[in-house]
Design a protein around this motif. Structure first.
Motif, PDB file in Angstrom:
ATOM      1  N   CYS A  14       0.833  -1.210   0.000  1.00 12.77           N
ATOM      2  CA  CYS A  14       0.000   0.000   0.000  1.00 12.77           C
ATOM      3  C   CYS A  14       0.865   1.257   0.000  1.00 12.77           C
ATOM      4  O   CYS A  14       0.605   2.215  -0.736  1.00 12.77           O
ATOM      5  CB  CYS A  14      -0.932   0.016   1.212  1.00 12.77           C
ATOM      6  N   ALA A  15       1.910   1.252   0.833  1.00 12.60           N
ATOM      7  CA  ALA A  15       2.802   2.410   0.898  1.00 12.60           C
ATOM      8  C   ALA A  15       3.512   2.623  -0.440  1.00 12.60           C
ATOM      9  O   ALA A  15       3.681   3.774  -0.886  1.00 12.60           O
ATOM     10  CB  ALA A  15       3.821   2.212   2.016  1.00 12.60           C
ATOM     11  N   ASP A  16       3.902   1.527  -1.108  1.00  9.97           N
ATOM     12  CA  ASP A  16       4.565   1.647  -2.410  1.00  9.97           C
ATOM     13  C   ASP A  16       3.623   2.237  -3.455  1.00  9.97           C
ATOM     14  O   ASP A  16       4.032   3.080  -4.273  1.00  9.97           O
ATOM     15  CB  ASP A  16       5.043   0.271  -2.882  1.00  9.97           C
ATOM     16  N   ILE A  17       2.371   1.795  -3.453  1.00  6.04           N
ATOM     17  CA  ILE A  17       1.401   2.320  -4.432  1.00  6.04           C
ATOM     18  C   ILE A  17       1.108   3.787  -4.143  1.00  6.04           C
ATOM     19  O   ILE A  17       1.063   4.623  -5.064  1.00  6.04           O
ATOM     20  CB  ILE A  17       0.097   1.491  -4.418  1.00  6.04           C
ATOM     21  N   GLN A  18       0.926   4.119  -2.873  1.00  3.13           N
ATOM     22  CA  GLN A  18       0.656   5.518  -2.503  1.00  3.13           C
ATOM     23  C   GLN A  18       1.803   6.418  -2.939  1.00  3.13           C
ATOM     24  O   GLN A  18       1.580   7.470  -3.554  1.00  3.13           O
ATOM     25  CB  GLN A  18       0.463   5.618  -0.985  1.00  3.13           C
ATOM     26  N   SER A  19       3.026   6.023  -2.618  1.00  2.70           N
ATOM     27  CA  SER A  19       4.171   6.868  -2.987  1.00  2.70           C
ATOM     28  C   SER A  19       4.355   6.895  -4.496  1.00  2.70           C
ATOM     29  O   SER A  19       4.744   7.920  -5.072  1.00  2.70           O
ATOM     30  CB  SER A  19       5.445   6.374  -2.293  1.00  2.70           C
ATOM     31  N   GLY A  20       4.055   5.761  -5.165  1.00  5.19           N
ATOM     32  CA  GLY A  20       4.148   5.730  -6.620  1.00  5.19           C
ATOM     33  C   GLY A  20       3.155   6.667  -7.279  1.00  5.19           C
ATOM     34  O   GLY A  20       3.487   7.359  -8.255  1.00  5.19           O
ATOM     35  N   LEU A  21       1.928   6.707  -6.769  1.00  2.00           N
ATOM     36  CA  LEU A  21       0.924   7.630  -7.306  1.00  2.00           C
ATOM     37  C   LEU A  21       1.359   9.081  -7.116  1.00  2.00           C
ATOM     38  O   LEU A  21       1.226   9.915  -8.027  1.00  2.00           O
ATOM     39  CB  LEU A  21      -0.427   7.387  -6.630  1.00  2.00           C
ATOM     40  N   GLN A  22       1.873   9.388  -5.945  1.00  4.03           N
ATOM     41  CA  GLN A  22       2.344  10.756  -5.684  1.00  4.03           C
ATOM     42  C   GLN A  22       3.480  11.130  -6.634  1.00  4.03           C
ATOM     43  O   GLN A  22       3.507  12.243  -7.187  1.00  4.03           O
ATOM     44  CB  GLN A  22       2.813  10.874  -4.232  1.00  4.03           C
ATOM     45  N   ALA A  23       4.415  10.197  -6.831  1.00  9.43           N
ATOM     46  CA  ALA A  23       5.537  10.474  -7.728  1.00  9.43           C
ATOM     47  C   ALA A  23       5.056  10.677  -9.159  1.00  9.43           C
ATOM     48  O   ALA A  23       5.516  11.589  -9.864  1.00  9.43           O
ATOM     49  CB  ALA A  23       6.538   9.316  -7.661  1.00  9.43           C
ATOM     50  N   TRP A  24       4.126   9.832  -9.602  1.00  3.93           N
ATOM     51  CA  TRP A  24       3.607   9.946 -10.973  1.00  3.93           C
ATOM     52  C   TRP A  24       2.906  11.281 -11.191  1.00  3.93           C
ATOM     53  O   TRP A  24       3.139  11.954 -12.206  1.00  3.93           O
ATOM     54  CB  TRP A  24       2.648   8.783 -11.256  1.00  3.93           C
ATOM     55  N   VAL A  25       2.064  11.699 -10.253  1.00  5.26           N
ATOM     56  CA  VAL A  25       1.372  12.980 -10.393  1.00  5.26           C
ATOM     57  C   VAL A  25       2.388  14.118 -10.426  1.00  5.26           C
ATOM     58  O   VAL A  25       2.234  15.083 -11.189  1.00  5.26           O
ATOM     59  CB  VAL A  25       0.350  13.173  -9.258  1.00  5.26           C
ATOM     60  N   GLY A  26       3.450  13.998  -9.644  1.00  2.00           N
ATOM     61  CA  GLY A  26       4.497  15.017  -9.686  1.00  2.00           C
ATOM     62  C   GLY A  26       5.214  15.065 -11.023  1.00  2.00           C
ATOM     63  O   GLY A  26       5.677  16.132 -11.452  1.00  2.00           O
ATOM     64  N   GLN A  27       5.324  13.913 -11.695  1.00  2.00           N
ATOM     65  CA  GLN A  27       5.994  13.839 -12.996  1.00  2.00           C
ATOM     66  C   GLN A  27       5.098  14.235 -14.165  1.00  2.00           C
ATOM     67  O   GLN A  27       5.596  14.466 -15.273  1.00  2.00           O
ATOM     68  CB  GLN A  27       6.484  12.406 -13.247  1.00  2.00           C
ATOM     69  N   LEU A  28       3.799  14.315 -13.932  1.00  2.00           N
ATOM     70  CA  LEU A  28       2.852  14.494 -15.039  1.00  2.00           C
ATOM     71  C   LEU A  28       3.140  15.717 -15.924  1.00  2.00           C
ATOM     72  O   LEU A  28       3.011  15.620 -17.154  1.00  2.00           O
ATOM     73  CB  LEU A  28       1.420  14.568 -14.507  1.00  2.00           C
ATOM     74  N   PRO A  29       3.498  16.869 -15.368  1.00  2.00           N
ATOM     75  CA  PRO A  29       3.799  17.993 -16.272  1.00  2.00           C
ATOM     76  C   PRO A  29       4.904  17.656 -17.280  1.00  2.00           C
ATOM     77  O   PRO A  29       4.801  18.013 -18.458  1.00  2.00           O
ATOM     78  CB  PRO A  29       4.223  19.118 -15.314  1.00  2.00           C
ATOM     79  N   GLU A  30       5.937  16.947 -16.839  1.00  2.00           N
ATOM     80  CA  GLU A  30       7.002  16.531 -17.766  1.00  2.00           C
ATOM     81  C   GLU A  30       6.471  15.516 -18.773  1.00  2.00           C
ATOM     82  O   GLU A  30       6.796  15.586 -19.976  1.00  2.00           O
ATOM     83  CB  GLU A  30       8.162  15.932 -16.969  1.00  2.00           C
ATOM     84  N   HIS A  31       5.640  14.585 -18.323  1.00  2.00           N
ATOM     85  CA  HIS A  31       5.026  13.608 -19.237  1.00  2.00           C
ATOM     86  C   HIS A  31       4.263  14.332 -20.342  1.00  2.00           C
ATOM     87  O   HIS A  31       4.374  13.983 -21.527  1.00  2.00           O
ATOM     88  CB  HIS A  31       4.047  12.714 -18.477  1.00  2.00           C
TER      89      HIS A  31
END
Length: 351
Positions: A171-188
């Motif tokens: 759960c912690a890995d998915i939560q942190s992964g979602l946060q990281a992905w949203v942070g990367q979205l502008p670059e995506h």
């Protein structure tokens, strides 16, 4: 102004709101869940396909994504521990609405994920989660679909934690992964826009597109295919990678256009082998990948790698939405206007 792209560009802020609101999930107490069925149509079904593996891992049970009209074919004999999740962004799909009514009449619990809790579908469910997405007036939904998929993932985690079945570290890995992905979205999105502008002249003459995905990316492939069809008015076929290899390849020639969502697991080698073969036949091939070795040229899009393998589909999805927005605009199609304005009323498919 490209209205569709403007909605896609809102996703970093919208998804940040979705993640911030997860602590407000006041879930009702459900009996021990033994099976989950997630049902919806179109983009809502694709969101369920993207999210279903998270329900399997969080609850340790079978989780089946299905369109409402196929629900009668499911082998459901024992309803004990059965949980249904109705997925309807607008909350007005008649087939989803009537299925919720029928389930409630049988005393089977239903959770709804919908635009707001007061939509027709939301009002019929035992418990409804609204989406903090603001307005999205065009028919080809983007930010709403992505927000729906993320909400379904968060709901799976919350329910799994409430029932004591979700592994805490996962759960912690998915939560942190979602946060990281949203942070990367502008670059995506920056990379996706440049790529879409580069490939639009080559894609515009295509009479038929193929989108291939597997595993975590299959739901994104389904949704990307639908978006391209909805916005460019041409046939688009989506295939799971392995299925494409069993007969569909016979249509491969210089008139073929393949969009391939490259997996990060061991099948990446095999999908590269397919794209190389297609390229040799003269086919127009495009790779979307998180691995720099998949870049042959401007026709291939390389994104930052997914923060977690299960999030690969979510990582690829905004790029396909961006391509749909760019290609429809390049072809002179106004996606703010429905092609057939009276279609839903004549078919009685929306309330």
């Amino acid at each position: 102004m490209n209205v569709m792209q403007a909605y896609v560009d809102e996703q970093p802020a919208v998804l940040a709101d979705v993640l911030a609101g997860q602590s407000q999930y006041a879930l009702p107490t459900f009996p021990r869940v033994r099976r989950v069925i997630l049902f919806g149509s179109g983009s809502s079904y694709h969101a369920a396909v993207l999210a279903a593996p998270f329900w399997v891992r969080a609850l340790g049970v079978e989780a089946t994504p299905v369109i409402p009209t196929h629900m009668q074919a499911l082998d459901v004999v024992d309803t004990e521990g059965l949980l249904y999740v109705a997925v309807s962004q607008g909350g007005r799909s008649t087939n989803t609405y009537h299925q919720v009514q029928a389930l409630r009449a049988r005393g089977i619990p239903v959770i709804a994920v919908t635009e707001s809790t007061d939509t027709p579908v939301g009002q019929q469910a035992d418990f409804a989660l609204g989406l903090p997405i603001g307005q999205e007036t065009i028919g080809a939904k983007t930010k709403g679909m992505t927000a729906t998929a993320v909400t379904l993932v968060l709901l799976a985690l919350a329910l799994g934690q409430a029932q004591g079945t979700a592994p805490a570290a996962w759960c912690a890995d998915i939560q942190s992964g979602l946060q990281a992905w949203v942070g990367q979205l502008p670059e995506h999105l920056t990379r996706a826009k440049a790529w879409a502008q580069a490939v639009c002249p080559d894609l515009a003459p295509a009479r038929h597109l193929y989108v291939l995905g597997k595993g975590a990316a299959y739901g994104a492939a389904l949704e990307g295919g639908l978006k391209l069809l909805e916005t460019t008015y041409r046939p688009v076929s989506c295939y799971e990678f392995e299925e494409y290899l069993h007969g569909i390849q016979n249509a491969l020639d210089a008139r073929s256009y393949l969009l391939c969502l490259m997996p990060s697991d061991g099948d990446a080698v095999r999908m590269r082998r397919l794209t190389d073969f297609a390229y040799e036949q003269g086919a127009h091939t495009y790779r979307i990948s998180g691995d720099i070795q998949d870049r042959r040229g401007a026709h291939d899009l390389i994104l930052p790698p997914a923060p977690h393998p299960m999030l690969e589909g979510l990582v690829y999805l905004p790029a396909l939405q961006t391509l749909s927005a760019a290609l429809s605009a390049y072809c002179g199609i106004d996606v703010t206007q429905r092609r057939y304005p009276d279609f839903f009323s004549r078919m009685e498919s929306k309330l």
